[in-house]
Motif scaffolding. Structure first.
Motif, short mmCIF file in Angstrom:
data_model
loop_
_atom_site.label_atom_id
_atom_site.label_comp_id
_atom_site.label_asym_id
_atom_site.label_seq_id
_atom_site.Cartn_x
_atom_site.Cartn_y
_atom_site.Cartn_z
N MET A 29 -4.30 -18.65 3.12
CA MET A 29 -3.06 -17.97 2.76
C MET A 29 -2.00 -18.27 3.82
N SER A 30 -1.72 -19.58 4.07
CA SER A 30 -0.94 -19.94 5.24
C SER A 30 0.48 -19.37 5.24
N ALA A 31 1.19 -19.37 4.06
CA ALA A 31 2.57 -18.87 4.05
C ALA A 31 2.63 -17.36 3.88
N HIS A 32 1.47 -16.72 3.74
CA HIS A 32 1.44 -15.27 3.48
C HIS A 32 0.49 -14.62 4.46
N THR A 33 1.00 -13.64 5.18
CA THR A 33 0.17 -13.01 6.19
C THR A 33 -0.79 -12.02 5.56
N SER A 34 -0.54 -11.62 4.31
CA SER A 34 -1.41 -10.64 3.67
C SER A 34 -1.32 -10.80 2.16
N THR A 35 -2.33 -10.22 1.48
CA THR A 35 -2.27 -10.20 0.02
C THR A 35 -1.01 -9.48 -0.44
N ARG A 36 -0.62 -8.44 0.31
CA ARG A 36 0.57 -7.67 -0.07
C ARG A 36 1.82 -8.57 -0.14
N SER A 37 1.98 -9.45 0.88
CA SER A 37 3.19 -10.28 0.88
C SER A 37 3.12 -11.32 -0.25
N LEU A 38 1.90 -11.78 -0.57
CA LEU A 38 1.74 -12.72 -1.70
C LEU A 38 2.10 -12.01 -3.02
N VAL A 39 1.60 -10.79 -3.18
CA VAL A 39 1.92 -10.02 -4.38
C VAL A 39 3.43 -9.79 -4.47
N ASP A 40 4.04 -9.46 -3.33
CA ASP A 40 5.49 -9.18 -3.34
C ASP A 40 6.28 -10.42 -3.75
N GLU A 41 5.91 -11.58 -3.20
CA GLU A 41 6.67 -12.79 -3.53
C GLU A 41 6.51 -13.13 -5.01
N LEU A 42 5.28 -13.04 -5.50
CA LEU A 42 5.06 -13.37 -6.92
C LEU A 42 5.77 -12.36 -7.83
#
Ligand code: FAD
Length: 430
Positions: free
Chosen positions: A1-14
């Protein structure tokens, strides 16, 4: 998850970029999203995207590419072989649009369309799709392997009728892929299927006349599992299919039922053969073509009669409840009698052997290049065994080794010319 420090930030971006649903697997409301027909594999993504449109797919692919994350496509789960391990699980079920053009005799279907829904939509115009034995299978996923249809020997592989795929590539760009715009990709998608990270968002496919059509099955009890079975109906199928007109598309299945009390008494501990067929002819011509087979075997049940495409699930009568299973297949130049004898004597864990008669229009050269496995084969034989779902997930190698469906295929080995990827199922043997 290199561009995302957490699942939360991945969920937020998507969530900011996608109009469909975006859920972390453990989030309230995500229950069942990554589940499918195959229960012997469990997807473990970081996030599930329930896409609504090609734009949602493009956004998810771009986020995956930017973050160097794996992206796994999930539709019905019938053909899943590898579970997602991290990254984005892209669920296509909501992209289930179906547009029939009766004048052009085509259907434009979204990535989430299943054949049963396409068949129902086409039926209003007295047309049918080049669909397979089970209506719950995804129209696009089925087509990747070639698509062995109910009337394949009369009408060819499903890929023979595909006019165009709409594809999102690994960079998130959208393409309309046809024999003219991108012949190499068009050929690869029709047989080999998509590359990892490539998503087909829609397909335009030619439709077939709904009739004439007759179909059903002859069912034979071969005797109790554990005793040498009656192989006569299996050999009669081989002799019957050796010289059949292209109008007849048929398959033979043999199921070894365990002695489970949940089963109806007439199936418990029995070995049962089913010769299923769909005939591009009316009942009188079908009766004429079937006469030698009916005379050679004494079926306990005979359901062959007029058939509407919307009722086609009664031909192969496959189970419609999700379960865990593993299966392999072989393409054969001939149906060696020793293989049929081995099937009639098969013991051990419950196994379903399915033999499809190929040839006819399935053997004709494609009008435009494709990558289908099986144009030169006479039969396809598959073996499929149910698995205990939890054991398959925790120890897939042991579960597959114990079920060992391939034992039913060994005696056919000398006539094998390859395999078809569309008929490989669930966790693989090591
Ligand atoms: C009961 C049963 C009956 C069957 N009968 C037939 C038959 O008669 N003829 C025949 O030819 N086949 C038949 N099949 C095989 C079936 O066509 C394959 O298992 C097919 O892969 C199922 O596709 P799906 O989309 O429903 O399943 P999924 O498991 O959701 O997808 C299968 C694979 O395709 C990928 N995929 C799905 N959609 C897309 C997409 N839009 N873009 C990119 N990748 C995608 C998935 O990632 C996965 O790797 C049958 C299977 C079963 C279980």
């Amino acid at each position: 998850m290199s561009a995302h420090t957490s699942t939360r930030s991945l969920v937020d971006e998507l969530t900011a970029r996608v109009s469909g649903t975006v859920l972390a697997p453990e989030a309230p409301g995500s229950a069942g999203e990554p589940a499918g027909f195959q229960l012997g594999l469990r997807h473990r993504p970081d996030v599930v995207v329930g896409a609504l449109s090609a734009d949602d797919v493009r956004a998810a692919v771009r986020v995956a590419a930017a973050g160097d994350l794996p992206l796994t496509v999930h539709h019905t789960g019938h053909g899943t072989r590898l579970p997602a391990a991290g990254g984005i699980l892209l669920a296509t079920a909501r992209m289930d649009s179906i547009a029939i053009d009766p004048a052009a005799r085509t259907a434009r279907v979204g990535a989430g369309a299943v054949w049963g829904a396409v068949t129902t939509a086409a039926d209003r115009f007295d047309l049918m799709a080049p669909s397979g034995s089970f209506p719950g299978v995804g129209a696009i996923g089925y087509t990747f392997g070639g698509g062995l249809g109910l009337t394949g020997r009369a009408d060819g592989w499903a890929v023979d009728h595909v006019r165009a795929f709409e594809v999102v590539d690994g960079e998130g760009d959208l393409h309309e892929v046809t024999a003219d715009t991108d012949p190499g990709r068009f050929a690869r998608l029709r047989g080999t299927g998509p590359l990892p990270g490539e998503v087909v968002t829609a397909m335009t496919i030619g439709l077939l006349p709904a009739g004439p059509l007759t179909g059903g099955a002859l069912v034979h009890d071969l005797g109790p599992v554990g005793e040498p079975g009656d192989a006569a109906p299996l050999h009669a199928f081989r002799e019957w299919t050796a010289d059949l007109p292209d109008a007849v598309t048929s398959g033979l299945s043999v199921v070894t039922y365990p002695d489970w009390d949940v089963l109806p008494p007439h199936l418990r501990g029995r070995r049962v053969a089913r010769i299923a067929m769909t005939v591009r002819a009316g009942s009188a011509e079908t009766d004429r073509l079937l006469a030698p087979l009916r005379a050679a075997t004494c079926a306990g049940e005979d359901t062959v009669g007029p058939l509407r495409p919307v009722d086609s699930s009664r031909v192969y009568a496959e189970p419609d409840a999700p379960h865990a299973y593993t299966g392999e297949n072989l393409l054969l130049g001939d149906l060696v009698p020793a293989g049929l004898d081995a099937v009639a004597a098969l013991g051990g864990p419950m196994t379903v052997i399915g033999i499809r008669h190929l040839g006819g229009a399935l053997a004709r050269p494609a009008a435009v290049p494709d990558t289908v496995s099986g144009r030169d084969a006479a039969y396809l034989v598959g073996a499929l065994s149910p698995l205990d779902a939890e054991r398959a997930i925790t120890d897939p190698a042991a579960a597959v080794a114990e079920a060992d469906p391939s034992r039913a295929l060994r005696a056919f080995g000398p006539a094998a010319t390859g395999a078809n990827p569309g008929f490989g199922f669930g966790p693989r043997p090591v």
